[in-house]
Motif scaffolding. Structure first.
Motif, mmCIF file in Angstrom:
data_model
loop_
_atom_site.group_PDB
_atom_site.id
_atom_site.type_symbol
_atom_site.label_atom_id
_atom_site.label_comp_id
_atom_site.label_asym_id
_atom_site.label_seq_id
_atom_site.Cartn_x
_atom_site.Cartn_y
_atom_site.Cartn_z
ATOM 1 N N UNK A 75 0.822 -1.205 0.000
ATOM 2 C CA UNK A 75 0.000 0.000 0.000
ATOM 3 C C UNK A 75 0.862 1.263 0.000
ATOM 4 N N UNK A 76 0.407 2.255 -0.717
ATOM 5 C CA UNK A 76 1.110 3.537 -0.848
ATOM 6 C C UNK A 76 0.465 4.556 0.074
ATOM 7 N N UNK A 77 1.290 5.338 0.749
ATOM 8 C CA UNK A 77 0.756 6.307 1.717
ATOM 9 C C UNK A 77 1.461 7.645 1.590
ATOM 10 N N UNK A 78 0.701 8.688 1.958
ATOM 11 C CA UNK A 78 1.307 10.008 2.104
ATOM 12 C C UNK A 78 0.567 10.702 3.243
ATOM 13 N N UNK A 79 1.272 11.255 4.212
ATOM 14 C CA UNK A 79 0.608 11.822 5.390
ATOM 15 C C UNK A 79 -0.173 13.101 5.116
ATOM 16 N N UNK A 80 0.210 13.842 4.071
ATOM 17 C CA UNK A 80 -0.459 15.107 3.784
ATOM 18 C C UNK A 80 -0.328 15.390 2.286
ATOM 19 N N UNK A 81 -1.436 15.341 1.584
ATOM 20 C CA UNK A 81 -1.369 15.481 0.121
ATOM 21 C C UNK A 81 -1.526 16.932 -0.310
ATOM 22 N N UNK A 82 -1.008 17.194 -1.517
ATOM 23 C CA UNK A 82 -1.111 18.517 -2.125
ATOM 24 C C UNK A 82 -1.929 18.414 -3.401
ATOM 25 N N UNK A 83 -2.431 19.544 -3.848
ATOM 26 C CA UNK A 83 -3.169 19.586 -5.104
ATOM 27 C C UNK A 83 -2.342 18.949 -6.227
ATOM 28 N N UNK A 84 -1.038 19.194 -6.201
ATOM 29 C CA UNK A 84 -0.147 18.708 -7.258
ATOM 30 C C UNK A 84 0.001 17.189 -7.271
ATOM 31 N N UNK A 85 -0.497 16.510 -6.253
ATOM 32 C CA UNK A 85 -0.448 15.041 -6.228
ATOM 33 C C UNK A 85 -1.584 14.424 -7.050
ATOM 34 N N UNK A 86 -2.477 15.239 -7.549
ATOM 35 C CA UNK A 86 -3.558 14.736 -8.398
ATOM 36 C C UNK A 86 -2.960 14.063 -9.628
ATOM 37 N N UNK A 87 -3.228 12.781 -9.776
ATOM 38 C CA UNK A 87 -2.618 11.978 -10.843
ATOM 39 C C UNK A 87 -3.193 10.579 -10.764
ATOM 40 N N UNK A 88 -2.761 9.730 -11.687
ATOM 41 C CA UNK A 88 -3.121 8.314 -11.612
ATOM 42 C C UNK A 88 -1.906 7.526 -11.136
#
Lengths: 116, 115
Positions: A75-88
């Protein structure tokens, strides 16, 4: 043969929220595990990979993933996402051929949509 | 160039026609891969070259598909008698070798539409 299942086709989250993108795999042989990201109108880019050693793998852009052999998950995780993480995001496996990589087997992808 | 280059970026062709898709890998990369990504799916492996030879073509769907890499650099994927089901994004990737810790770099793909 190997296969990859990404359980969520779409994941909407708000900016600065944590996110987890799920990936399960099946294989009769030892495998290497990968996460790729595809931004709109761009090619696939490697985020991180697990080859051996520590089961917690850190990648680019603040992402990390944990290899769980008993649950056959990565599983992939990120504690705090940004708008720029929008992707597939694509999870992939390749067979371990005695130290060489096999061809990549991809999941169907998860579209992460980060909202303000 | 610095990355994997694929041309054309878009190709529209009529059913039954022949098409060629080109891939320029990163200079010095001996391994080259072709994948196909249909709408809503992840990339699917087609063929792998090590140098000039096709080391694994097990992913080619049928004999209408063929690929070459005559000088161990540029590769061409050839599709004969195209069908509407061939419509997809065709991705090329290259890596320095197939050894561990080498990364496969992907091009932006060629979007093929068969009408």
């Amino acid at each position: 043969a190997q296969s990859v299942t990404q359980l969520d086709s779409q994941v909407p989250v708000f900016e600065e929220a944590p996110v987890e993108l799920r990936c399960n795999y099946s294989s009769s042989v030892s495998v290497y595990l990968f996460w790729y990201v595809q931004y709109p109108n761009q090619g696939l880019q490697l985020l991180l990979k697990y080859l051996s050693g520590s089961t917690l793998v850190k990648g680019i852009n603040g992402f990390e993933a944990e290899f769980n052999k008993s649950q056959t998950s990565f599983h992939l995780r990120k504690p705090s996402v940004h708008i720029s993480d929008t992707a597939e995001y694509f999870c992939a496996v390749s067979a371990n051929y005695g130290g060489s990589q096999g061809n990549l087997i991809f999941g169907k992808g998860t579209k992460l949509s980060v909202k303000p | 160039g610095a990355g994997v280059s694929q041309t054309p970026s878009n190709k529209v062709t009529e059913k039954g026609k022949y098409v060629e898709l080109r891939c320029d890998p990163i200079s010095g990369h001996t391994a080259l891969y072709w994948y196909r990504q249909s709408l809503g799916q992840g990339p699917e492996f087609l063929i792998y070259f090590q140098g000039t030879g096709a080391a694994d073509d097990s992913g080619l769907p049928n004999d209408r598909f063929f690929a070459v890499r005559p000088e161990g650099s540029v590769s061409t994927l050839k599709i004969q008698r195209t069908e509407r089901g061939d419509s997809a994004v065709y991705l090329c990737a290259s890596s320095l070798t197939r050894e561990l810790n080498t990364e496969a770099f992907f091009g932006q793909g060629t979007r093929l539409t068969v009408v």
